[in-house]
Scaffold this motif. Sequence first.
Motif, PDB file in Angstrom:
ATOM      1  N   SER A   1      -4.878   5.670  -4.155  1.00 50.08           N
ATOM      2  CA  SER A   1      -4.557   7.020  -4.627  1.00 50.08           C
ATOM      3  C   SER A   1      -4.404   7.112  -6.138  1.00 50.08           C
ATOM      4  O   SER A   1      -3.838   6.230  -6.767  1.00 50.08           O
ATOM      5  CB  SER A   1      -3.266   7.501  -3.973  1.00 50.08           C
ATOM      6  OG  SER A   1      -2.905   8.765  -4.496  1.00 50.08           O
ATOM      7  N   LYS A   2      -4.892   8.238  -6.694  1.00 48.86           N
ATOM      8  CA  LYS A   2      -4.706   8.493  -8.118  1.00 48.86           C
ATOM      9  C   LYS A   2      -3.389   9.228  -8.343  1.00 48.86           C
ATOM     10  O   LYS A   2      -3.021   9.526  -9.475  1.00 48.86           O
ATOM     11  CB  LYS A   2      -5.870   9.312  -8.678  1.00 48.86           C
ATOM     12  CG  LYS A   2      -7.172   8.525  -8.695  1.00 48.86           C
ATOM     13  CD  LYS A   2      -8.266   9.250  -9.457  1.00 48.86           C
ATOM     14  CE  LYS A   2      -9.488   8.348  -9.552  1.00 48.86           C
ATOM     15  NZ  LYS A   2     -10.555   8.922 -10.343  1.00 48.86           N
TER      16      LYS A   2
ATOM     17  N   SER B   1      -2.675   0.753  -4.303  1.00 47.80           N
ATOM     18  CA  SER B   1      -3.104   1.934  -3.548  1.00 47.80           C
ATOM     19  C   SER B   1      -4.421   2.495  -4.075  1.00 47.80           C
ATOM     20  O   SER B   1      -4.745   2.328  -5.253  1.00 47.80           O
ATOM     21  CB  SER B   1      -2.013   3.007  -3.670  1.00 47.80           C
ATOM     22  OG  SER B   1      -2.479   4.272  -3.285  1.00 47.80           O
TER      23      SER B   1
ATOM     24  N   ASP C   1       0.880  -1.162   0.000  1.00 48.46           N
ATOM     25  CA  ASP C   1       0.000   0.000   0.000  1.00 48.46           C
ATOM     26  C   ASP C   1       0.929   1.226   0.000  1.00 48.46           C
ATOM     27  O   ASP C   1       2.137   1.093   0.256  1.00 48.46           O
ATOM     28  CB  ASP C   1      -0.869  -0.054   1.267  1.00 48.46           C
ATOM     29  CG  ASP C   1      -1.699   1.182   1.463  1.00 48.46           C
ATOM     30  OD1 ASP C   1      -2.385   1.577   0.510  1.00 48.46           O
ATOM     31  OD2 ASP C   1      -1.672   1.760   2.570  1.00 48.46           O
TER      32      ASP C   1
ATOM     33  N   CYS D   1     -14.300  10.097   0.145  1.00 52.18           N
ATOM     34  CA  CYS D   1     -13.919  11.018   1.230  1.00 52.18           C
ATOM     35  C   CYS D   1     -14.784  12.280   1.160  1.00 52.18           C
ATOM     36  O   CYS D   1     -15.290  12.750   2.186  1.00 52.18           O
ATOM     37  CB  CYS D   1     -12.445  11.427   1.119  1.00 52.18           C
ATOM     38  SG  CYS D   1     -11.280  10.140   1.518  1.00 52.18           S
TER      39      CYS D   1
ATOM     40  N   ASP E   1      -1.786  -0.532   6.043  1.00 51.96           N
ATOM     41  CA  ASP E   1      -1.950   0.170   7.325  1.00 51.96           C
ATOM     42  C   ASP E   1      -3.421   0.418   7.673  1.00 51.96           C
ATOM     43  O   ASP E   1      -3.710   0.945   8.741  1.00 51.96           O
ATOM     44  CB  ASP E   1      -1.230   1.526   7.292  1.00 51.96           C
ATOM     45  CG  ASP E   1      -1.947   2.516   6.396  1.00 51.96           C
ATOM     46  OD1 ASP E   1      -2.257   2.159   5.242  1.00 51.96           O
ATOM     47  OD2 ASP E   1      -2.225   3.642   6.854  1.00 51.96           O
TER      48      ASP E   1
HETATM   49  P1  B16 Z   1      -5.945  10.535  -3.992  1.00 52.45           P
HETATM   50  P2  B16 Z   1      -3.555   4.422   0.108  1.00 52.45           P
HETATM   51  C1  B16 Z   1      -5.229   6.529  -0.032  1.00 52.45           C
HETATM   52  O1  B16 Z   1      -3.946   5.976  -0.203  1.00 52.45           O
HETATM   53  C2  B16 Z   1      -5.237   7.457   1.172  1.00 52.45           C
HETATM   54  O2  B16 Z   1      -4.990   6.708   2.355  1.00 52.45           O
HETATM   55  C3  B16 Z   1      -6.601   8.114   1.268  1.00 52.45           C
HETATM   56  O3  B16 Z   1      -6.633   8.989   2.382  1.00 52.45           O
HETATM   57  C4  B16 Z   1      -6.869   8.897  -0.024  1.00 52.45           C
HETATM   58  O4  B16 Z   1      -8.134   9.505   0.018  1.00 52.45           O
HETATM   59  C5  B16 Z   1      -6.789   7.911  -1.192  1.00 52.45           C
HETATM   60  O5  B16 Z   1      -5.504   7.297  -1.216  1.00 52.45           O
HETATM   61  C6  B16 Z   1      -7.026   8.604  -2.518  1.00 52.45           C
HETATM   62  O6  B16 Z   1      -5.970   9.481  -2.777  1.00 52.45           O
HETATM   63  O7  B16 Z   1      -6.802  11.686  -3.616  1.00 52.45           O
HETATM   64  O8  B16 Z   1      -4.462  10.885  -4.076  1.00 52.45           O
HETATM   65  O9  B16 Z   1      -6.416   9.821  -5.218  1.00 52.45           O
HETATM   66  O10 B16 Z   1      -3.492   4.261   1.587  1.00 52.45           O
HETATM   67  O11 B16 Z   1      -4.596   3.516  -0.557  1.00 52.45           O
HETATM   68  O12 B16 Z   1      -2.208   4.322  -0.552  1.00 52.45           O
END
Ligand code: B16
Length: 218
Positions: free
Chosen positions: A116-117, A114, A9, A52, A170
């Motif tokens: 995250s984008k 992950s 992750d 979120c 995590d």
């Molecule tokens: P983004 P992970 C997640 O990362 C974050 O923990 C989470 O808080 C966030 O909203 C999500 O990525 C999307 O991120 O806005 O950058 O696309 O823990 O899955 O690596």
Amino acid sequence: MNKTGFIFDLDGVIVDTAKYHFMAWKKLANQLGIAFSETDNERFKGVSRKRCLEILLEMGNIKATQEEFDCWMIEKNEDYLNYIGTMNENEILPGVTVILVFLKEHNFPIALGSASKNAQTILEKVKLLSYFDLIVDGNNVSKAKPDPEVFLMAAKGLDVAPENCVVFEDAIAGIEAANNAGMMSVGIGDANILSSAHRNFKNFTEIDLEVIKEIASI
Ligand code: B16
Ligand code: MG
């Protein structure tokens, strides 16, 4: 013997980007008159950006038009990208690089899994991109953790059977996603919170190379 695939992750495992996500969400929350604390931010870990924002608006009892919603998504991300602008290799969490170097030296397949984008941008900033054979992130998946999609996609891309994959996570939803994928889940953080993980460590400095060798059966 089949090789073990290692899936990491990003946020909370490789780097602590949660603090930057918090700053960006807090800025938007202030603008919209919504109280938002670090404790509230815990709920956002491992959760997609869209979800979120939905949670934030529910907290503030705000009904947004599609246009407003899209605009706030962009605004939050622009602020987040600004905050992570100065990130560098000093922000890699302790013990991570040693493990990645070891895995790479031994030719283990390595993937990122992950939500995250912005995963690729962050790996580039902290100079870890070259360690990863594959990145599966928010741009590739349609179902969020605890759905196993992200990790199953990573296993497929690495050409490793799910039962031969190890996931470092995590977030509770991430551990559940790994378990749902039929993989070995390794919780990084509080063992009481990540109690459904197969193995638990506070951080990577607790995982010495003997543990990795044992997990990978070498
Ligand atoms: P983004 P992970 C997640 O990362 C974050 O923990 C989470 O808080 C966030 O909203 C999500 O990525 C999307 O991120 O806005 O950058 O696309 O823990 O899955 O690596
Ligand atoms: Mg995480």
